[in-house]
Design an enzyme around this catalytic site. Structure first.
Site, PDB file in Angstrom:
ATOM      1  N   GLN A 139       0.993  -1.366   0.002  1.00  0.00           N
ATOM      2  CA  GLN A 139      -0.025  -0.079  -0.136  1.00  0.00           C
ATOM      3  C   GLN A 139       0.836   1.085  -0.173  1.00  0.00           C
ATOM      4  O   GLN A 139       1.761   1.310   1.057  1.00  0.00           O
ATOM      5  CB  GLN A 139      -0.922  -0.042   1.280  1.00  0.00           C
ATOM      6  CG  GLN A 139      -1.712   1.238   1.271  1.00  0.00           C
ATOM      7  CD  GLN A 139      -2.341   1.474   2.932  1.00  0.00           C
ATOM      8  OE1 GLN A 139      -1.819   0.670   3.708  1.00  0.00           O
ATOM      9  NE2 GLN A 139      -3.443   2.177   2.832  1.00  0.00           N
TER      10      GLN A 139
ATOM     11  N   SER B  19       0.765   6.970   2.165  1.00  0.00           N
ATOM     12  CA  SER B  19       1.365   7.823   3.199  1.00  0.00           C
ATOM     13  C   SER B  19       2.581   8.442   2.661  1.00  0.00           C
ATOM     14  O   SER B  19       3.280   7.769   1.787  1.00  0.00           O
ATOM     15  CB  SER B  19       1.827   7.116   4.501  1.00  0.00           C
ATOM     16  OG  SER B  19       0.742   6.686   5.063  1.00  0.00           O
TER      17      SER B  19
ATOM     18  N   SER C 228       4.261  -0.994   4.362  1.00  0.00           N
ATOM     19  CA  SER C 228       4.529  -2.184   5.075  1.00  0.00           C
ATOM     20  C   SER C 228       4.994  -3.504   3.949  1.00  0.00           C
ATOM     21  O   SER C 228       4.345  -3.421   2.771  1.00  0.00           O
ATOM     22  CB  SER C 228       3.230  -2.819   5.686  1.00  0.00           C
ATOM     23  OG  SER C 228       2.977  -1.963   6.669  1.00  0.00           O
TER      24      SER C 228
ATOM     25  N   GLU D  35     -10.353  -1.794   5.631  1.00  0.00           N
ATOM     26  CA  GLU D  35      -9.101  -2.075   6.336  1.00  0.00           C
ATOM     27  C   GLU D  35      -9.133  -2.001   7.758  1.00  0.00           C
ATOM     28  O   GLU D  35      -9.021  -2.672   8.813  1.00  0.00           O
ATOM     29  CB  GLU D  35      -8.034  -0.834   6.022  1.00  0.00           C
ATOM     30  CG  GLU D  35      -6.582  -1.165   6.769  1.00  0.00           C
ATOM     31  CD  GLU D  35      -5.557  -0.126   6.295  1.00  0.00           C
ATOM     32  OE1 GLU D  35      -5.954   1.082   5.744  1.00  0.00           O
ATOM     33  OE2 GLU D  35      -4.339  -0.432   6.514  1.00  0.00           O
TER      34      GLU D  35
ATOM     35  N   ASN E  43      -5.566   6.488  16.240  1.00  0.00           N
ATOM     36  CA  ASN E  43      -7.066   6.146  16.887  1.00  0.00           C
ATOM     37  C   ASN E  43      -7.536   7.739  17.210  1.00  0.00           C
ATOM     38  O   ASN E  43      -8.824   7.935  17.252  1.00  0.00           O
ATOM     39  CB  ASN E  43      -6.573   5.462  18.168  1.00  0.00           C
ATOM     40  CG  ASN E  43      -6.563   4.119  17.793  1.00  0.00           C
ATOM     41  OD1 ASN E  43      -6.621   3.816  16.514  1.00  0.00           O
ATOM     42  ND2 ASN E  43      -6.599   3.184  18.890  1.00  0.00           N
ATOM     43  N   GLU E  44      -6.700   8.786  17.149  1.00  0.00           N
ATOM     44  CA  GLU E  44      -7.149  10.317  17.306  1.00  0.00           C
ATOM     45  C   GLU E  44      -8.161  10.446  16.147  1.00  0.00           C
ATOM     46  O   GLU E  44      -9.159  11.152  16.402  1.00  0.00           O
ATOM     47  CB  GLU E  44      -5.936  11.102  17.356  1.00  0.00           C
ATOM     48  CG  GLU E  44      -5.116  11.224  18.757  1.00  0.00           C
ATOM     49  CD  GLU E  44      -4.135  10.147  18.697  1.00  0.00           C
ATOM     50  OE1 GLU E  44      -3.847   9.562  17.686  1.00  0.00           O
ATOM     51  OE2 GLU E  44      -3.911   9.718  19.927  1.00  0.00           O
TER      52      GLU E  44
HETATM   53  C1  LIG Z   1       3.413  -0.407  11.660  1.00  0.00           C
HETATM   54  C2  LIG Z   1       2.928   0.634  10.442  1.00  0.00           C
HETATM   55  C3  LIG Z   1       2.812   0.215   9.218  1.00  0.00           C
HETATM   56  C4  LIG Z   1       2.301   1.102   8.027  1.00  0.00           C
HETATM   57  N1  LIG Z   1       2.191   0.624   6.660  1.00  0.00           N
HETATM   58  C5  LIG Z   1       1.520   1.510   5.941  1.00  0.00           C
HETATM   59  C6  LIG Z   1       1.529   1.001   4.610  1.00  0.00           C
HETATM   60  O1  LIG Z   1       1.745  -0.119   4.366  1.00  0.00           O
HETATM   61  N2  LIG Z   1       1.089   1.979   3.657  1.00  0.00           N
HETATM   62  C7  LIG Z   1       0.911   3.283   3.886  1.00  0.00           C
HETATM   63  O2  LIG Z   1       0.570   3.999   3.118  1.00  0.00           O
HETATM   64  N3  LIG Z   1       0.975   3.705   5.273  1.00  0.00           N
HETATM   65  C8  LIG Z   1       1.414   2.776   6.222  1.00  0.00           C
HETATM   66  N4  LIG Z   1       1.515   3.434   7.584  1.00  0.00           N
HETATM   67  C9  LIG Z   1       1.509   4.618   7.907  1.00  0.00           C
HETATM   68  C10 LIG Z   1       0.142   5.041   8.605  1.00  0.00           C
HETATM   69  O3  LIG Z   1      -0.901   4.942   8.070  1.00  0.00           O
HETATM   70  C11 LIG Z   1       0.489   6.563   9.203  1.00  0.00           C
HETATM   71  O4  LIG Z   1       1.487   6.529  10.499  1.00  0.00           O
HETATM   72  C12 LIG Z   1      -0.558   7.100   9.883  1.00  0.00           C
HETATM   73  O5  LIG Z   1      -1.770   7.564   8.944  1.00  0.00           O
HETATM   74  C13 LIG Z   1      -0.268   8.345  10.716  1.00  0.00           C
HETATM   75  O6  LIG Z   1       0.121   9.398   9.841  1.00  0.00           O
HETATM   76  P1  LIG Z   1       1.674  10.160  10.441  1.00  0.00           P
HETATM   77  O7  LIG Z   1       2.566   9.001  10.787  1.00  0.00           O
HETATM   78  O8  LIG Z   1       2.328  10.766   9.113  1.00  0.00           O
HETATM   79  O9  LIG Z   1       1.355  10.697  11.761  1.00  0.00           O
HETATM   80  P2  LIG Z   1       0.834  12.363  11.839  1.00  0.00           P
HETATM   81  O10 LIG Z   1      -0.491  12.304  11.058  1.00  0.00           O
HETATM   82  O11 LIG Z   1       1.854  13.266  11.682  1.00  0.00           O
HETATM   83  O12 LIG Z   1       0.187  12.497  13.183  1.00  0.00           O
HETATM   84  C14 LIG Z   1       1.063  12.763  14.535  1.00  0.00           C
HETATM   85  C15 LIG Z   1       0.112  12.734  15.713  1.00  0.00           C
HETATM   86  O13 LIG Z   1      -0.961  13.624  15.553  1.00  0.00           O
HETATM   87  C16 LIG Z   1      -2.131  13.157  15.678  1.00  0.00           C
HETATM   88  N5  LIG Z   1      -3.253  14.110  14.962  1.00  0.00           N
HETATM   89  C17 LIG Z   1      -2.901  14.419  13.340  1.00  0.00           C
HETATM   90  N6  LIG Z   1      -3.656  15.000  13.012  1.00  0.00           N
HETATM   91  C18 LIG Z   1      -4.823  15.076  14.023  1.00  0.00           C
HETATM   92  C19 LIG Z   1      -6.090  15.632  14.166  1.00  0.00           C
HETATM   93  N7  LIG Z   1      -6.608  16.143  13.190  1.00  0.00           N
HETATM   94  N8  LIG Z   1      -6.715  15.386  15.216  1.00  0.00           N
HETATM   95  C20 LIG Z   1      -6.176  14.814  16.474  1.00  0.00           C
HETATM   96  N9  LIG Z   1      -4.920  14.408  16.354  1.00  0.00           N
HETATM   97  C21 LIG Z   1      -4.469  14.301  15.225  1.00  0.00           C
HETATM   98  C22 LIG Z   1      -2.113  11.823  15.250  1.00  0.00           C
HETATM   99  O14 LIG Z   1      -3.110  10.906  15.645  1.00  0.00           O
HETATM  100  C23 LIG Z   1      -0.693  11.311  15.978  1.00  0.00           C
HETATM  101  O15 LIG Z   1      -0.765  11.049  17.118  1.00  0.00           O
HETATM  102  C24 LIG Z   1       2.174   2.471   8.546  1.00  0.00           C
HETATM  103  C25 LIG Z   1       2.193   2.870   9.924  1.00  0.00           C
HETATM  104  C26 LIG Z   1       2.770   1.834  10.899  1.00  0.00           C
HETATM  105  C27 LIG Z   1       2.854   2.551  12.259  1.00  0.00           C
END
Ligand SMILES: Cc1cc2nc3c(=O)[nH]c(=O)nc-3n(C[C@H](O)[C@H](O)[C@H](O)COP(=O)(O)OP(=O)(O)OC[C@H]3O[C@@H](n4cnc5c(N)ncnc54)[C@H](O)[C@@H]3O)c2cc1C
Length: 377
Positions: free
Chosen positions: A125, A128, A160, A244, A358-359
């Site tokens: 996928q 991100s 992943s 998902e 989860n947020e």
């Molecule tokens: C083990 C693992 C596997 C993954 N696999 C894939 C994959 O296969 N393909 C893929 O595309 N992505 C993948 N991801 C990425 C995943 O989808 C993102 O990490 C996730 O969507 C969060 O984005 P970010 O890491 O940029 O955090 P951010 O979006 O920068 O968030 C940082 C923090 O701020 C909080 N936050 C942000 N916006 C808000 C809001 N509006 N209100 C309240 N809180 C907020 C978030 O909840 C979080 O706690 C994976 C992530 C992990 C950890």
């Protein structure tokens, strides 16, 4: 309310149990996050597919049994209870396939699904980006029109198992002048070994090399690999996330089996006088059963829509609590042992992040299920 299974369902369960009893590898396969483990899990997918157990709910034409979600849930219970290997094909089977069933063409389904069912093509996928996680609509990777297709450029991250996968699906900005960020996006499939793709593994704490980021530099994708209409990528992606977070990614069978293992751990490691820990073990059993019943209800009320966010918050927090209980049972050195509980605990820490944090799920629940006013972003 009648919660019993029909005779056909029980016969299906018995057939699955029997096959799994005969075929599940006696020794656990190496981790699917390593090259060796990835290959072993791919071979396991082929074995499942040969007996038509890899995608039971799909139509027979694509390698399934056409049995629907109720029996898929039963299969999952048997699968995890049998201690069968993790599914290396899960991104394809659980995310891309439902998207193709809803939005793909007949030609795409015929071309893509059979090799996904056998594990011959493993999908990653690619959603991100470094600056587009929770706020996915702000993504900047581009799809630019060219003769007979599109040229992809940009960077995707946290993909992943992409280090070993064959192909990927993702969303790209095809109209940078669209009036809103979630308009002008296009959903495409591409080859991870195409010219212009660089796959760079991301080092994980546990040292396993499958997680990766992708750099795309003018990667050609033919028109036939666009899913749905160009510019409609957001709407299509949102139907994928329901699958998902909701039913597919973490079926109750996995947690019923884990709760069972926890009870066995309690029986060997538990201290009868420690009623707090005993209660946490009991909570794990009750939680798994409650999730099983809730999910059966959700499967009967498809499509799940925003309700899938309830499942996601539940299973991710449940998984964490279950593993914390196991480590507390194991005692002070539980985290240091190289066993399945310690490894499972480390992975459960990521549950509240992947598949949408989860947020974000709680925002969706507040706004779309409870009708609360939109928060300030
Ligand atoms: C083990 C693992 C596997 C993954 N696999 C894939 C994959 O296969 N393909 C893929 O595309 N992505 C993948 N991801 C990425 C995943 O989808 C993102 O990490 C996730 O969507 C969060 O984005 P970010 O890491 O940029 O955090 P951010 O979006 O920068 O968030 C940082 C923090 O701020 C909080 N936050 C942000 N916006 C808000 C809001 N509006 N209100 C309240 N809180 C907020 C978030 O909840 C979080 O706690 C994976 C992530 C992990 C950890």
């Amino acid at each position: 309310m009648d919660l019993s299974y029909t005779r056909t369902e029980e016969a299906f369960r018995a057939e699955a149990r029997e096959w799994l009893r005969e075929h599940v590898p006696a020794e656990p396969l190496p981790s699917l996050e390593t090259a060796e483990g990835f290959a072993a899990h791919r071979a396991w997918e082929a074995e499942l597919a040969a007996a038509r157990w890899s995608v039971v709910s799909w139509p027979e034409a694509y390698g399934g049994r056409g049995v629907g979600l109720a029996r898929w849930l039963l299969f999952e219970e048997e699968y995890w209870a049998a201690g069968a290997p993790g599914r290396v094909s899960q991104n394809g089977v659980q995310l891309l396939a439902p998207t193709l069933f809803d939005h793909g063409t007949a030609e795409q389904r015929a071309r893509v699904l059979p090799s996904m069912a056998t594990g011959e093509t493993i999908w990653a996928q690619a959603w991100s980006e470094p600056e587009a996680g929770s706020d996915l609509a702000s993504l900047t990777s581009r799809a630019v029109r060219t003769d007979g297709g599109w040229l992809l450029s940009g960077q995707k991250t946290w993909s992943s198992r992409a280090a070993f996968a064959d192909r990927a699906f993702g969303i790209f900005r095809s109209d940078p002048d669209a009036d809103r960020p979630h308009r002008g996006l296009t959903y495409l499939m591409f080859d991870l070994r195409a010219p212009g793709v660089t796959v760079r593994p991301i080092g994980r704490l546990d040292g396993k090399p499958a997680f990766a980021e992708l750099f795309l530099d003018g990667v050609f994708v033919p028109d036939e690999d666009v899913i749905g209409e160009p510019g409609q990528g957001w709407r299509i992606a949102m139907s994928t996330t329901g699958n998902e977070r909701g039913l597919m990614l973490r079926s109750p069978g996995r947690f019923l089996a884990a709760a069972d293992r926890l009870v066995r751990l309690w029986e060997t490691e538990g201290e009868p006088a420690d009623s707090a820990l005993r209660d946490r073990v009991a909570d794990a059993v009750i939680g798994a059963r409650a999730y099983q019943l809730f999910t059966a209800g959700a499967a009967a009320r498809l499509p799940t829509g925003a309700e899938s966010s309830l499942n996601k918050v539940f299973w991710s927090e449940y998984d964490l609590a279950l593993h914390e209980t196991a480590l507390d049972l194991l005692g002070a050195d539980g985290e240091l042992t190289d066993g399945a509980w310690a490894e499972g605990y480390v992975f459960s820490l990521a549950g509240p992040l992947y598949a949408g944090t989860n947020e974000i799920q709680r925002d969706i629940i507040a706004e779309r299920l409870l009708g609360l006013p939109k928060g300030r972003r």
